[in-house]
Design a protein around this motif. Structure first.
Motif, PDB file in Angstrom:
ATOM      1  N   ILE A  65       0.839  -1.206   0.000  1.00 16.41           N
ATOM      2  CA  ILE A  65       0.000   0.000   0.000  1.00 16.41           C
ATOM      3  C   ILE A  65       0.871   1.253   0.000  1.00 16.41           C
ATOM      4  O   ILE A  65       0.558   2.249  -0.655  1.00 16.41           O
ATOM      5  N   LYS A  66       1.974   1.201   0.728  1.00 16.31           N
ATOM      6  CA  LYS A  66       2.819   2.388   0.888  1.00 16.31           C
ATOM      7  C   LYS A  66       3.498   2.797  -0.419  1.00 16.31           C
ATOM      8  O   LYS A  66       3.837   3.970  -0.604  1.00 16.31           O
ATOM      9  N   ARG A  67       3.680   1.832  -1.316  1.00 17.55           N
ATOM     10  CA  ARG A  67       4.339   2.156  -2.592  1.00 17.55           C
ATOM     11  C   ARG A  67       3.478   3.030  -3.493  1.00 17.55           C
ATOM     12  O   ARG A  67       3.986   3.670  -4.413  1.00 17.55           O
ATOM     13  N   GLU A  68       2.172   3.027  -3.258  1.00 15.34           N
ATOM     14  CA  GLU A  68       1.280   3.838  -4.084  1.00 15.34           C
ATOM     15  C   GLU A  68       1.423   5.318  -3.726  1.00 15.34           C
ATOM     16  O   GLU A  68       1.582   5.669  -2.557  1.00 15.34           O
ATOM     17  N   ASP A  93     -11.543  -9.793   4.758  1.00 14.04           N
ATOM     18  CA  ASP A  93     -11.646 -10.296   6.130  1.00 14.04           C
ATOM     19  C   ASP A  93     -10.334 -10.096   6.880  1.00 14.04           C
ATOM     20  O   ASP A  93     -10.333  -9.786   8.075  1.00 14.04           O
ATOM     21  N   PHE A  94      -9.231 -10.303   6.173  1.00 13.24           N
ATOM     22  CA  PHE A  94      -7.916 -10.113   6.787  1.00 13.24           C
ATOM     23  C   PHE A  94      -7.710  -8.658   7.193  1.00 13.24           C
ATOM     24  O   PHE A  94      -7.196  -8.354   8.271  1.00 13.24           O
ATOM     25  N   ILE A  95      -8.123  -7.733   6.334  1.00 15.58           N
ATOM     26  CA  ILE A  95      -7.951  -6.306   6.614  1.00 15.58           C
ATOM     27  C   ILE A  95      -8.833  -5.870   7.771  1.00 15.58           C
ATOM     28  O   ILE A  95      -8.402  -5.130   8.664  1.00 15.58           O
ATOM     29  N   ARG A  96     -10.069  -6.316   7.788  1.00 19.45           N
ATOM     30  CA  ARG A  96     -10.984  -5.927   8.865  1.00 19.45           C
ATOM     31  C   ARG A  96     -10.621  -6.569  10.196  1.00 19.45           C
ATOM     32  O   ARG A  96     -11.106  -6.142  11.237  1.00 19.45           O
ATOM     33  N   GLU A 103      -7.337   1.170   7.358  1.00 24.89           N
ATOM     34  CA  GLU A 103      -8.601   1.892   7.376  1.00 24.89           C
ATOM     35  C   GLU A 103      -9.312   1.672   6.048  1.00 24.89           C
ATOM     36  O   GLU A 103      -8.694   1.729   4.983  1.00 24.89           O
ATOM     37  N   GLU A 104     -10.600   1.439   6.121  1.00 27.23           N
ATOM     38  CA  GLU A 104     -11.423   1.195   4.935  1.00 27.23           C
ATOM     39  C   GLU A 104     -12.270   2.439   4.667  1.00 27.23           C
ATOM     40  O   GLU A 104     -12.910   2.964   5.575  1.00 27.23           O
ATOM     41  N   ARG A 117      -6.251   2.135   3.335  1.00 28.80           N
ATOM     42  CA  ARG A 117      -5.085   2.958   3.630  1.00 28.80           C
ATOM     43  C   ARG A 117      -4.545   2.583   5.002  1.00 28.80           C
ATOM     44  O   ARG A 117      -5.213   1.890   5.776  1.00 28.80           O
ATOM     45  N   LEU A 118      -3.357   3.058   5.300  1.00 30.93           N
ATOM     46  CA  LEU A 118      -2.698   2.729   6.558  1.00 30.93           C
ATOM     47  C   LEU A 118      -3.100   3.707   7.647  1.00 30.93           C
ATOM     48  O   LEU A 118      -3.373   4.880   7.379  1.00 30.93           O
TER      49      LEU A 118
END
Length: 522
Positions: A65-68, A93-96, A103-104, A117-118
């Motif tokens: 994500i950080k590379r974007e 599911d992994f992110i939540r 953060e969604e 995002r982080l």
């Protein structure tokens, strides 16, 4: 446990081969074949492996994500790269599962797919991580580890595909090809080579440029020089053994192990592939190679498949497997995270690393963030279970307060209707009141146990409006007037007077009657 030991024997040699015969007896080696060792679990080492579960995919996703440029990605892109990121379950599911990591949101409020995002906490830890990677001391440590790994290889080169598998355990930054390798041209370089073991004729390999005598000394040799590990007959080095609690050692295995420890120590930086694969001397050299590789790794552990992959390239896969099985006091295999993880036993003490490292300190901070999430979720689950009980308790308290409040209102209505106090009531009426209150209390308790809330149950006015209760009240008033009419008259004045005594004539008659009663002879 079943162990088979045998000695190689020379039955007949030609006379003209006496020198070879003498050499054969000098190099006579015992063989350890077809041995099975019962593995005993080690809770401390299992915990050391389990506590880092999902940390690797979390860091991979964080870096992805950080590379974007926008520092965010749609969930669809993450799902497409799930395999390379090593995400074990469905990405959303992994992110939540880790809300303090990710953060969604919907960009602009009109996005079809949610974006990820982080969180600020992760960004702060990532900033510390990048500062560590950019420090000169850390770059030097990474270069030394790669150089030692290349010197262990018999061909002094390793494909980058294998290094990618070991990148997490070597502590390499994501851009190590651009940030580390060019800064140490006297150590190694990237070249094109052949990898027949993997069917690739032309691939990028990391190749050794200059041999370092200082770094080509194993940790076992350093410890033996420093007196940390005992020496036996000069160059023989004793490996430290740490068996799990409950491990039962067979007498034959103990004798074989004691003799195995007395064998000459061959440095893992020496090429000893010419030794017989089934000999004890070869086994001790392979153990030295595995011990040094695991010690080079920052967490002193790695997945078993990573070691076997490297063993394939070095031509030592079968020897690696046998050494891991025959020496449970040196290597521990844990299966806590869905795969076998090989742990160097003397690298840990009571489940914690003996040597502190800045990278492991930083990873502990990530783990602490994960544990905070897990503790909060567990706490929520516990509270969710007790919340229902608390709600029931509150409802019960509310019902009891409602009953008390309604009782007080009821008593107020009785006073307004000029009904006397309880202590002045007759015995029959008191019994009726107690019986009635017990019926109401029993009904209310039953409703509380059933979890039902009915308005009519809390309305205590209704049961006192039946005909039986009204007749009882009239009888009580009549009895009270006959017993103590002056007191009844005073209460009538305090309560504003009776509605049926409205005219002054009636009040004067009542007064005359009361005076007559007082003047009657006693």
């Amino acid at each position: 446990m079943r162990f088979i030991f045998f000695l190689s024997q020379n039955k007949s040699f030609p006379k003209d081969h006496s020198i070879n015969k003498q050499r054969y007896h000098l190099n006579q080696l015992r063989n350890f074949i077809d041995a099975t060792v019962k593995l005993v679990r080690d809770r401390g080492l299992d915990h050391a492996v389990e506590r880092e579960k999902n940390l690797n995919p979390l860091i991979n996703l964080k870096n992805f994500i950080k590379r974007e440029p926008s520092k965010s990605l749609p969930i669809s892109v993450i799902a497409d790269n799930r395999k390379s990121l090593k995400i074990p379950i469905r990405p959303i599911d992994f992110i939540r599962k880790y809300p303090t990591f990710f953060e969604e949101f919907l960009p602009g409020g009109i996005g079809i797919h949610p974006h990820i995002r982080l969180t600020p906490e992760v960004l702060n830890l990532d900033a510390e991580e990048q500062l560590m990677y950019q420090s000169d001391s850390y770059k030097q440590q990474v270069a030394d580890r790669l150089l030692k790994l290349l010197m262990i290889s018999s061909v002094h080169k390793i494909p980058l595909t294998i290094i990618e598998h070991l990148k997490w355990d070597l502590g390499l930054p994501q851009d190590y090809v651009q940030s580390i390798i060019p800064e140490f041209p006297d150590y190694f370089r990237i070249a094109h080579g052949e990898n027949h073991a993997f069917g690739s004729e032309d691939e990028q390999v990391l190749e050794l440029v200059c041999w370092s005598t200082e770094l080509a000394t194993s940790v076992m040799e350093k410890n033996a020089t420093n007196g940390k590990v005992g020496n036996v007959e000069g160059k023989s080095v004793v490996f430290p053994l740490q068996f799990s609690t409950g491990f039962e050692m067979d007498k034959k295995y103990k004798k074989w192990l004691d003799d195995w420890q007395k064998l000459p120590y061959i440095s893992p930086y020496e090429n000893a592939v010419h030794l017989s694969p089934t000999s004890d001397e070869s086994d001790k050299w392979v153990v030295a190679v595995l011990h040094e590789i695991l010690h080079i790794l920052v967490p002193k552990k790695t997945e078993k498949e990573n070691l076997l992959l490297l063993g394939d390239y070095l031509g030592l896969r079968s020897r690696f497997k046998r050494a891991l099985l025959h020496h449970p006091g040196i290597f521990y295999m844990s299966s806590k995270i869905g795969t076998y993880t090989v742990v160097l036993r003397d690298g840990y003490k009571r489940g914690s690393l003996v040597e502190t490292h800045p990278l492991m300190t930083l990873r502990s901070q990530y783990i602490r963030l994960i544990n905070t999430i897990m503790e909060d979720s567990n706490k929520t689950k516990v509270q969710g279970k007790s919340t229902q009980e608390e709600l029931k308790a509150k409802n019960n308290e509310g019902r009891e307060e409602g009953v008390e409040k309604s009782g007080k209102e009821h008593k107020g209505e009785l006073r307004e209707s000029s009904e006397p106090k309880a202590e002045e009531a007759s015995d029959d009426d008191i019994d009726d009141d107690e019986e009635h209150s017990q019926r109401v209390h029993h009904k209310s308790s039953a409703n509380r146990r059933a979890g039902l809330v009915r308005k009519e149950n809390l309305d205590v006015k209704k049961p006192f409006r039946n005909s039986q209760r009204e007749s009882s009240a009239r009888n009580f008033q009549q009895k009270t007037k006959e017993k103590n009419p002056s007191e009844y008259f005073k209460r009538g004045q305090r309560n504003g007077g009776r509605k049926d005594v409205e005219s002054s004539q009636q009040r004067s008659k009542l007064t005359t009657r009361l005076l007559t009663i007082k003047k009657s002879p006693t």
